[in-house]
Design a protein around this motif. Sequence first.
Motif, short mmCIF file in Angstrom:
data_model
loop_
_atom_site.label_atom_id
_atom_site.label_comp_id
_atom_site.label_asym_id
_atom_site.label_seq_id
_atom_site.Cartn_x
_atom_site.Cartn_y
_atom_site.Cartn_z
N CYS A 60 -7.69 4.06 1.44
CA CYS A 60 -6.77 2.98 1.81
C CYS A 60 -6.99 2.66 3.29
N THR A 92 0.84 -1.21 0.00
CA THR A 92 0.00 0.00 0.00
C THR A 92 0.87 1.25 0.00
N ARG A 132 0.58 3.70 -3.01
CA ARG A 132 -0.30 4.80 -2.60
C ARG A 132 -0.31 6.00 -3.55
#
Length: 174
Positions: A50, A39, A43
């Motif tokens: 998220c 992530t 991102r």
Amino acid sequence: ELVEMMSRDLLLAELVEVFSDFPYVLEAQRYVPVCAIMTLLARPAIVGACPGFLFDGSTPGAGKSKQTDAISIIARGRYAARMFYPVLEEELQKLMAGYALEGAQFVSWDNVEVPFDSPTLNAYFTAQDTIKVRLLGTPLTPEVAWRGVVLANGVNMRVWGHCTRRVLISRIEP
């Protein structure tokens, strides 16, 4: 296509190996720090919400902060800068607004000792691309980009309310 699939499997195996010595309660929890790494790396390309990532342990010294450091070193090349988790909602609003205004990519709270839930956190966890923040000492509430990822750790963490659906949790018990 087969080579690409094998490369992905090898990368996953290498990332999971980093966390092989942590005594996770469930095998699936071994993948939570890997998800946090992926992530953080992805991102900037994700337009949308998220999850947060929580690292819970049964005792002090279980390795919760070490997981956060490993994630940060792999994804960012340096240790996680630790911050305390504020007890008051107003302080959390100010802190998160500061993170958003500075364009923080990574938030790391160490040793969370209070229940993990708040309207502020829920707004950030569900923010699609921007968040409204209140500037201190003014009535202004500019809209700013939110591209951060939140990690937190604690002993016997308690997660309440809407946050239960917005975080991934791993628990270690030495």
